[in-house]
Scaffold this motif. Structure first.
Motif, PDB file in Angstrom:
ATOM      1  N   ARG A 149       7.315  -1.918  -0.690  1.00  0.00           N
ATOM      2  CA  ARG A 149       6.782  -0.717  -1.337  1.00  0.00           C
ATOM      3  C   ARG A 149       5.466  -1.025  -2.056  1.00  0.00           C
TER       4      ARG A 149
ATOM      5  N   TYR B 131       2.773  -1.201   0.869  1.00  0.00           N
ATOM      6  CA  TYR B 131       2.443  -0.008   1.643  1.00  0.00           C
ATOM      7  C   TYR B 131       2.026   1.176   0.777  1.00  0.00           C
ATOM      8  N   ARG B 132       2.339   1.145  -0.506  1.00  0.00           N
ATOM      9  CA  ARG B 132       1.879   2.194  -1.408  1.00  0.00           C
ATOM     10  C   ARG B 132       0.652   1.784  -2.215  1.00  0.00           C
TER      11      ARG B 132
END
Length: 304
Positions: A222, A225-226
């Motif tokens: 997370r 990818y964020r």
């Protein structure tokens, strides 16, 4: 004259994992792909909390066809290695794998300097591995510029002279390490708090995003990818009295980072990227701080 040096790292420990399930056991725990470790390739990775926070980092080598070696922090009184051993034993459950602390059987050696790899390897890609006498030699799996890591059976240090390396000390190794921006486990990373991607593990080959599930994977993925990386561990030059670990770095009246380690006039600091620009005037205590960004570091575009 050859510029190759070696230092025995007495702050390192070695744990052996043997048995038919040794790879699958570690694969479900470690941030990197253990299946790629072989007689010709070693790896670097970490064990995280279920919430994705740092617990331990280590190197993994193949000792023989039935055994892997984990080279890890020893701790001031051996407590870090003991804690890792206990954690691995707790997760082993019914896996057909045996654990043994073999620290007393090995010297862990760093070989560094401009010519460090010349007499050891033809291929100097990170992780390249081979045999040296009855031990193991590997290009540092994180970064070739750091040189090599060697595990030799005790009382075999004559092998270092045979490759043209002059004796040095661990502090010289650590000065180079921090200049290159490489973390050294809990010296710079906070246990149960630090996030891998803030500390260079992606660029340094310590995380595999394609390997499948491992403990702490969700937060690590997370974060990537964020685009949630807002801090980075970076090298610093210190002009003035050396600040204590944990000292805040200030940019005017704003907190810009935290000193994580100091070795001479160099160190590593966790830097808040949004608080640092070309016009930053950084201080820590009574020292002026200058940040550098190594070539291997990939900062977010908004912070580059």
């Amino acid at each position: 004259m050859s510029e190759s040096f070696y230092a025995v790292l007495n702050d390192r420990a070695v744990i052996r994992i043997s048995g038919p399930d040794r790879v699958s056991f570690l694969q479900g725990l470690v941030s990197n792909n253990i299946e790629t470790v072989s007689a010709t390739k070693s790896g670097y990775g970490a064990l995280l909390t279920p919430q994705g926070k740092f617990l331990f980092d280590f190197f993994v080598y193949q000792q023989d066809e039935d055994s892997l070696l984990i080279e890890c922090e020893r701790g001031e009184n051996g407590e870090r290695a003991a804690d890792l051993f206990k954690k691995l034993r707790m997760y082993k459950l019914r896996a057909k794998a045996e654990l043994a602390d073999v620290t007393d059987s090995y010297d862990v050696i760093a070989v560094f300097g401009k010519d460090a790899l010349t007499n050891l390897f033809d291929d100097t890609a990170p992780g390249t591995t081979g045999r040296i006498a009855d031990g193991i030699k590997a290009v540092d799996p994180r970064l070739s510029a750091m040189g090599a890591r060697v595990l030799l059976p005790k009382n075999s240090l004559a092998e270092m002279a045979a490759i043209g390396a002059a004796e040095s000390d661990a502090e010289s190794y650590h000065k180079l390490r921090v200049t290159l921006g490489l973390p050294n486990g809990s010296e710079e990373l906070e246990i149960e708090k630090s996030i891998l991607l803030e500390n260079g593990f992606e660029e340094l080959g310590g995380v595999d995003f394609k390997k499948g599930c491992y403990m702490g994977q969700e937060l690590t993925a997370r974060t990537k990818y964020r685009g949630l990386v807002r801090k980075r561990l970076l090298p610093i030059a210190i002009d003035g009295p050396a600040p204590e670990t944990g000292t805040l770095i200030m940019n005017g009246d704003k907190e810009a980072g935290t000193i994580r380690s100091v070795h001479g006039s160099a160190g590593l600091a966790l830097i808040r990227l949004e608080r640092v620009g070309e016009d930053a005037d950084l201080v820590a205590g009574d020292a002026k701080i200058t940040i550098s960004v190594p070539d291997w570091v990939k900062l977010p575009e908004t912070a580059a």
